[in-house]
Design a protein around this motif. Structure first.
Motif, PDB file in Angstrom:
ATOM      1  N   LYS A  11      19.244  59.697  49.581  1.00  0.00           N
ATOM      2  CA  LYS A  11      18.983  61.156  49.937  1.00  0.00           C
ATOM      3  C   LYS A  11      17.527  61.231  50.104  1.00  0.00           C
ATOM      4  O   LYS A  11      16.789  60.728  49.532  1.00  0.00           O
ATOM      5  CB  LYS A  11      19.737  62.020  48.889  1.00  0.00           C
ATOM      6  CG  LYS A  11      19.404  63.565  49.093  1.00  0.00           C
ATOM      7  CD  LYS A  11      19.963  64.285  47.839  1.00  0.00           C
ATOM      8  CE  LYS A  11      19.750  65.687  48.191  1.00  0.00           C
ATOM      9  NZ  LYS A  11      20.393  66.518  46.867  1.00  0.00           N
ATOM     10  N   ILE A  13      14.560  63.803  49.477  1.00  0.00           N
ATOM     11  CA  ILE A  13      14.214  64.893  48.710  1.00  0.00           C
ATOM     12  C   ILE A  13      12.544  64.967  48.665  1.00  0.00           C
ATOM     13  O   ILE A  13      12.055  64.399  48.907  1.00  0.00           O
ATOM     14  CB  ILE A  13      14.794  64.677  47.196  1.00  0.00           C
ATOM     15  CG1 ILE A  13      13.838  63.617  46.518  1.00  0.00           C
ATOM     16  CG2 ILE A  13      16.147  64.578  47.331  1.00  0.00           C
ATOM     17  CD1 ILE A  13      14.418  63.297  45.245  1.00  0.00           C
ATOM     18  N   ASN A  41      15.146  59.645  47.328  1.00  0.00           N
ATOM     19  CA  ASN A  41      15.378  59.819  46.386  1.00  0.00           C
ATOM     20  C   ASN A  41      15.052  58.502  45.293  1.00  0.00           C
ATOM     21  O   ASN A  41      15.673  57.444  45.705  1.00  0.00           O
ATOM     22  CB  ASN A  41      16.999  60.193  45.829  1.00  0.00           C
ATOM     23  CG  ASN A  41      17.528  59.932  44.675  1.00  0.00           C
ATOM     24  OD1 ASN A  41      16.914  60.542  43.506  1.00  0.00           O
ATOM     25  ND2 ASN A  41      18.651  59.676  44.226  1.00  0.00           N
ATOM     26  N   ALA A 126      20.606  62.336  41.952  1.00  0.00           N
ATOM     27  CA  ALA A 126      19.696  62.734  42.974  1.00  0.00           C
ATOM     28  C   ALA A 126      18.289  63.315  42.074  1.00  0.00           C
ATOM     29  O   ALA A 126      18.489  64.062  41.065  1.00  0.00           O
ATOM     30  CB  ALA A 126      20.000  63.701  43.930  1.00  0.00           C
ATOM     31  N   GLY A 127      17.209  63.180  42.389  1.00  0.00           N
ATOM     32  CA  GLY A 127      16.022  63.541  41.586  1.00  0.00           C
ATOM     33  C   GLY A 127      15.769  65.018  41.731  1.00  0.00           C
ATOM     34  O   GLY A 127      14.522  65.727  41.394  1.00  0.00           O
ATOM     35  N   ASP A 128      16.543  65.979  42.584  1.00  0.00           N
ATOM     36  CA  ASP A 128      16.535  67.259  42.866  1.00  0.00           C
ATOM     37  C   ASP A 128      17.272  67.981  42.157  1.00  0.00           C
ATOM     38  O   ASP A 128      16.782  68.792  41.210  1.00  0.00           O
ATOM     39  CB  ASP A 128      16.167  67.609  44.603  1.00  0.00           C
ATOM     40  CG  ASP A 128      17.473  67.215  45.281  1.00  0.00           C
ATOM     41  OD1 ASP A 128      18.393  66.476  44.593  1.00  0.00           O
ATOM     42  OD2 ASP A 128      17.495  67.225  46.187  1.00  0.00           O
ATOM     43  N   ASP A 130      20.044  66.666  40.274  1.00  0.00           N
ATOM     44  CA  ASP A 130      20.318  65.819  39.098  1.00  0.00           C
ATOM     45  C   ASP A 130      21.779  66.020  38.815  1.00  0.00           C
ATOM     46  O   ASP A 130      22.251  65.962  37.625  1.00  0.00           O
ATOM     47  CB  ASP A 130      19.700  66.028  37.930  1.00  0.00           C
ATOM     48  CG  ASP A 130      17.947  65.538  37.815  1.00  0.00           C
ATOM     49  OD1 ASP A 130      18.048  64.284  38.627  1.00  0.00           O
ATOM     50  OD2 ASP A 130      17.113  66.216  37.647  1.00  0.00           O
TER      51      ASP A 130
END
Length: 264
Positions: A11, A13, A41, A126-128, A130
């Motif tokens: 992904k 981000i 990500n 995902a780091g956006d 989560d």
């Protein structure tokens, strides 16, 4: 042993390491605005690293999938420079602001078009947002075995063996392929890519394909946007800094403990 086909979902981000000053909340339009460069990500980079480690041990092909309204091939070319063989960008206006189930539906249909595969790897989250949901939903839609939170992955005799992270250590899980594994950061960061190698990849020809929703059998009626009910800016609590003084370290520790007790 036949070639192993590995699909890595990655992904794009906004950089999660961006300072708070680059992030703002539009409460009226229910949007979070991040003025930061786009990156892959980090947990998906862990998944790619796991795939490359497997490729170093056996004959394998790595295909990277990335989905969004607009996906930057400049950002995602990093996966090819690192060691992936093919990059497929799934780009369409219909892919904007999708919820986790819809993202998994689109990825599943794209994977079905790719056809033969043995292992699907995703980041643990995902780091956006989560949410940590897409990977396991994807495995359920593909009707294959799923293992989460992998810290180590190996393949033997048509099966994948995973060291799965656990609060008290790890547990070893084995399942027949095809299978899906969500990868945790214990696998290790994506290997260093030299500037020269990255520039060469950006300038040269690469195995990159771009598909829209009409290029594969996608059930568009299954796609739904994330529904945000309310979005608020975090309140500014302010700061109250106190210096703990004392004649000795033990004296300071005792006074600090007394202050912390009052904050319960």
């Amino acid at each position: 042993m036949k070639k192993i086909n590995i699909i890595v979902c990655a992904k794009q981000i906004p950089d999660p390491e961006a300072p708070l000053s680059d992030v703002s909340v539009d409460a009226e339009n229910k949007e979070i605005i991040v003025d930061a460069p786009l990156v892959i990500n980090p947990f998906d980079e862990n998944a790619l690293e796991a795939a490359i480690q497997l490729k170093e041990e056996m004959d394998a092909k790595i295909t990277v999938l990335s989905l969004g309204k607009k996906v930057s091939d400049t950002v995602l070319r990093k996966t090819l420079a690192a060691g992936a063989d093919e990059l497929i960008l799934l780009e369409d206006n219909a892919f904007e602001k999708l919820d986790s189930h819809s993202v998994a539906c689109a990825l599943a249909d794209a994977i079905r078009k790719i056809g033969e595969y043995d292992l699907v790897l995703t980041g643990r989250q995902a780091g956006d947002w989560d949410s940590g949901q897409v990977g396991l939903i994807l495995g359920e839609l593909l009707e294959i075995s799923c293992i989460s939170l992998a810290r180590e992955i190996s393949i033997t005799d048509g099966s994948v063996v995973v060291k799965k992270s656990h609060p008290e250590g790890y547990e070893r899980v084995k399942t027949k392929m095809p299978a899906l594994v969500t990868v945790s950061n214990e696998v290790g960061e994506l290997r260093y890519i030299s500037r020269m190698k990255m520039l060469k990849m950006l300038k040269g020809a690469a195995s990159i394909s771009s598909w829209n929703s009409g290029d594969f059998d996608l059930a568009r009626e299954k796609l739904m946007e994330t529904q945000i009910v309310e979005l608020l800016s975090p309140s500014d609590m302010g700061r109250d800094c106190k210096f703990i003084e004392g004649a000795t370290p033990d004296d300071q520790a005792e006074k600090l403990a007394a202050v912390l007790t009052t904050l319960r």
